[in-house]
Design a protein around this motif. Structure first.
Motif, PDB file in Angstrom:
ATOM      1  N   PHE A   1     -20.006  11.249 -49.238  1.00 47.50           N
ATOM      2  CA  PHE A   1     -20.806  11.661 -48.089  1.00 47.50           C
ATOM      3  C   PHE A   1     -20.198  12.925 -47.495  1.00 47.50           C
ATOM      4  O   PHE A   1     -19.014  12.965 -47.162  1.00 47.50           O
ATOM      5  CB  PHE A   1     -20.861  10.550 -47.045  1.00 47.50           C
ATOM      6  N   VAL A   2     -21.024  13.954 -47.384  1.00 48.20           N
ATOM      7  CA  VAL A   2     -20.569  15.246 -46.875  1.00 48.20           C
ATOM      8  C   VAL A   2     -21.114  15.440 -45.471  1.00 48.20           C
ATOM      9  O   VAL A   2     -22.328  15.354 -45.255  1.00 48.20           O
ATOM     10  CB  VAL A   2     -21.035  16.401 -47.787  1.00 48.20           C
TER      11      VAL A   2
ATOM     12  N   SER B   1     -22.481   4.409 -42.792  1.00 44.39           N
ATOM     13  CA  SER B   1     -23.363   3.273 -43.000  1.00 44.39           C
ATOM     14  C   SER B   1     -24.770   3.709 -42.590  1.00 44.39           C
ATOM     15  O   SER B   1     -25.022   4.893 -42.390  1.00 44.39           O
ATOM     16  CB  SER B   1     -22.902   2.057 -42.190  1.00 44.39           C
ATOM     17  N   GLY B   2     -25.686   2.752 -42.431  1.00 44.30           N
ATOM     18  CA  GLY B   2     -27.077   3.095 -42.166  1.00 44.30           C
ATOM     19  C   GLY B   2     -27.864   2.925 -43.451  1.00 44.30           C
ATOM     20  O   GLY B   2     -27.318   2.982 -44.556  1.00 44.30           O
ATOM     21  N   TYR B   3     -29.172   2.723 -43.329  1.00 47.65           N
ATOM     22  CA  TYR B   3     -29.901   2.331 -44.533  1.00 47.65           C
ATOM     23  C   TYR B   3     -30.048   3.462 -45.553  1.00 47.65           C
ATOM     24  O   TYR B   3     -30.066   3.212 -46.759  1.00 47.65           O
ATOM     25  CB  TYR B   3     -31.248   1.688 -44.183  1.00 47.65           C
ATOM     26  N   PHE B   4     -30.078   4.717 -45.134  1.00 47.95           N
ATOM     27  CA  PHE B   4     -30.111   5.788 -46.119  1.00 47.95           C
ATOM     28  C   PHE B   4     -28.762   5.939 -46.809  1.00 47.95           C
ATOM     29  O   PHE B   4     -28.685   6.227 -48.008  1.00 47.95           O
ATOM     30  CB  PHE B   4     -30.529   7.110 -45.474  1.00 47.95           C
ATOM     31  N   ALA B   5     -27.684   5.740 -46.051  1.00 46.81           N
ATOM     32  CA  ALA B   5     -26.346   5.790 -46.654  1.00 46.81           C
ATOM     33  C   ALA B   5     -26.178   4.680 -47.689  1.00 46.81           C
ATOM     34  O   ALA B   5     -25.605   4.895 -48.763  1.00 46.81           O
ATOM     35  CB  ALA B   5     -25.276   5.679 -45.568  1.00 46.81           C
ATOM     36  N   GLU B   6     -26.708   3.495 -47.381  1.00 50.80           N
ATOM     37  CA  GLU B   6     -26.605   2.382 -48.328  1.00 50.80           C
ATOM     38  C   GLU B   6     -27.438   2.651 -49.579  1.00 50.80           C
ATOM     39  O   GLU B   6     -27.034   2.314 -50.698  1.00 50.80           O
ATOM     40  CB  GLU B   6     -27.060   1.079 -47.668  1.00 50.80           C
ATOM     41  N   LEU B   7     -28.606   3.258 -49.408  1.00 52.52           N
ATOM     42  CA  LEU B   7     -29.434   3.601 -50.569  1.00 52.52           C
ATOM     43  C   LEU B   7     -28.740   4.645 -51.441  1.00 52.52           C
ATOM     44  O   LEU B   7     -28.761   4.553 -52.680  1.00 52.52           O
ATOM     45  CB  LEU B   7     -30.796   4.135 -50.114  1.00 52.52           C
TER      46      LEU B   7
ATOM     47  N   ALA C   1     -28.891   6.974 -36.006  1.00 51.88           N
ATOM     48  CA  ALA C   1     -29.163   5.553 -36.243  1.00 51.88           C
ATOM     49  C   ALA C   1     -30.667   5.315 -36.260  1.00 51.88           C
ATOM     50  O   ALA C   1     -31.411   5.941 -35.515  1.00 51.88           O
ATOM     51  CB  ALA C   1     -28.505   4.714 -35.146  1.00 51.88           C
ATOM     52  N   PRO C   2     -31.147   4.400 -37.128  1.00 51.09           N
ATOM     53  CA  PRO C   2     -30.398   3.585 -38.092  1.00 51.09           C
ATOM     54  C   PRO C   2     -30.339   4.187 -39.486  1.00 51.09           C
ATOM     55  O   PRO C   2     -29.926   3.519 -40.417  1.00 51.09           O
ATOM     56  CB  PRO C   2     -31.224   2.291 -38.110  1.00 51.09           C
ATOM     57  N   TYR C   3     -30.737   5.468 -39.623  1.00 54.85           N
ATOM     58  CA  TYR C   3     -30.759   6.091 -40.939  1.00 54.85           C
ATOM     59  C   TYR C   3     -29.351   6.297 -41.493  1.00 54.85           C
ATOM     60  O   TYR C   3     -29.021   5.852 -42.590  1.00 54.85           O
ATOM     61  CB  TYR C   3     -31.450   7.460 -40.877  1.00 54.85           C
ATOM     62  N   VAL C   4     -28.559   7.022 -40.726  1.00 56.50           N
ATOM     63  CA  VAL C   4     -27.200   7.379 -41.135  1.00 56.50           C
ATOM     64  C   VAL C   4     -26.293   7.211 -39.930  1.00 56.50           C
ATOM     65  O   VAL C   4     -26.573   7.753 -38.852  1.00 56.50           O
ATOM     66  CB  VAL C   4     -27.133   8.843 -41.642  1.00 56.50           C
ATOM     67  N   MET C   5     -25.211   6.461 -40.104  1.00 53.79           N
ATOM     68  CA  MET C   5     -24.265   6.234 -39.004  1.00 53.79           C
ATOM     69  C   MET C   5     -22.842   6.430 -39.528  1.00 53.79           C
ATOM     70  O   MET C   5     -22.566   6.164 -40.687  1.00 53.79           O
ATOM     71  CB  MET C   5     -24.433   4.817 -38.436  1.00 53.79           C
TER      72      MET C   5
ATOM     73  N   ALA D   1     -32.475  11.249 -45.303  1.00 52.55           N
ATOM     74  CA  ALA D   1     -33.322  10.947 -44.143  1.00 52.55           C
ATOM     75  C   ALA D   1     -34.032  12.158 -43.551  1.00 52.55           C
ATOM     76  O   ALA D   1     -34.001  12.386 -42.342  1.00 52.55           O
ATOM     77  CB  ALA D   1     -32.500  10.244 -43.061  1.00 52.55           C
ATOM     78  N   LEU D   2     -34.703  12.907 -44.393  1.00 54.89           N
ATOM     79  CA  LEU D   2     -35.477  14.060 -43.927  1.00 54.89           C
ATOM     80  C   LEU D   2     -36.955  13.698 -43.822  1.00 54.89           C
ATOM     81  O   LEU D   2     -37.541  13.158 -44.769  1.00 54.89           O
ATOM     82  CB  LEU D   2     -35.318  15.239 -44.883  1.00 54.89           C
TER      83      LEU D   2
END
Length: 277
Positions: free
Chosen positions: A87-88, A66-72, A53-57, A109-110
């Protein structure tokens, strides 16, 4: 006659080998230049997902990401490439290796590092990672101070940081007068700030941002200048991706940053993470 015959065969073999090598090179170049086209033909964009969090959740009940990278990643797939998103499941130890072995098309999110750049490519940053300060707005020792590190580097100011972390290393290099309280974990560092045994909590900006949102009455986040350990947080891509294809993703991200859309997604993901806690 025999020597001429073998000489002719040798020339033919060399030509065939050269033709095969050139064909393989052209095929490889075409594949690199058509990265998004190949994904569009498959109809799905695979995004390697390591929760943080909050990148990938990931919701433990529904397993939805969810999370902002998942949404992007979802938005880029559906609205730019016009494909589905998949999503893998991944871990932070396998994100780079999975990208190299074609288990996913993008790694989410790297942090950009030279070591990772030896193995993979990066998009332009979606956000910047850096270390931030978290202070109690009601604490007279820090209330009203600016954002310069020197503003806080005073004998009467105590910094709480998790021992042995990148934050500890970065802080130790710049603080000359203040006291550094090294704690065994995040919880202890936060409790030290809440109990006013420490005046400044030093942590990753995303982590401090979550904590500040959860405690708006008293918590204030400060991004120190000059920045501490600043790195871009990006999508990882295969190194074979052409500049033209990489431009597609970079233009998408730069536009989302310029319009404030990524900041909105960060705040949304942060609020969601706090609600889950």
């Amino acid at each position: 006659m025999v020597s001429v015959h073998f000489s002719a065969l040798k020339k033919i073999s060399c030509c065939l080998a050269l033709s095969s090598a050139l064909l393989a090179s052209v095929t490889s170049a075409q594949a690199a230049d058509n990265f998004w086209q190949a994904i569009q033909q498959k109809g799905v964009l695979r995004c390697g997902a390591a929760p943080a969090a909050p990148y990938v959740m990931r919701d433990p009940k529904t397993q939805q990401y969810s999370g902002y990278f998942a949404e992007l990643c979802r938005d880029f797939a559906q609205n730019v490439l016009k494909v589905k998103v998949q999503f893998v499941d991944a871990s932070w130890d396998t994100l780079v290796a999975g990208l190299q072995s074609d288990k996913w098309d993008l790694a989410m999110a790297l942090n950009q590092t030279p070591e990772r750049a030896l193995a993979i490519g990066f998009s332009s940053p979606a956000q910047d990672y850096q270390i931030s300060f978290l202070v109690n707005k009601q604490n007279p020792k820090v209330n009203g101070l600016g954002s310069k590190i020197t503003d806080y580097d005073k004998e009467e100011v105590t910094f709480a940081v998790m021992s042995g972390t990148a934050q500890d290393k970065a802080l130790s290099a710049v603080i000359k007068k203040g006291k550094i309280m090294r704690m065994p974990g995040n919880d202890e560092s936060r409790l030290a700030l809440m109990a006013r045994r420490a005046d400044v909590l030093v942590d990753a900006s995303d982590t401090n941002h979550l904590f500040a949102l959860a405690n708006p009455d008293w918590a204030k986040e400060v991004l120190p200048t000059p920045a501490l350990a600043k790195q871009g947080v990006s999508f990882g891509v295969p190194r074979s991706v052409s500049e033209a294809d990489l431009d597609v993703l970079n233009i998408y991200l730069s536009q989302r940053r310029a319009t404030g859309e990524i900041d909105r997604l960060v705040n949304q993901a942060s609020a969601q993470a706090n609600a889950a806690k």
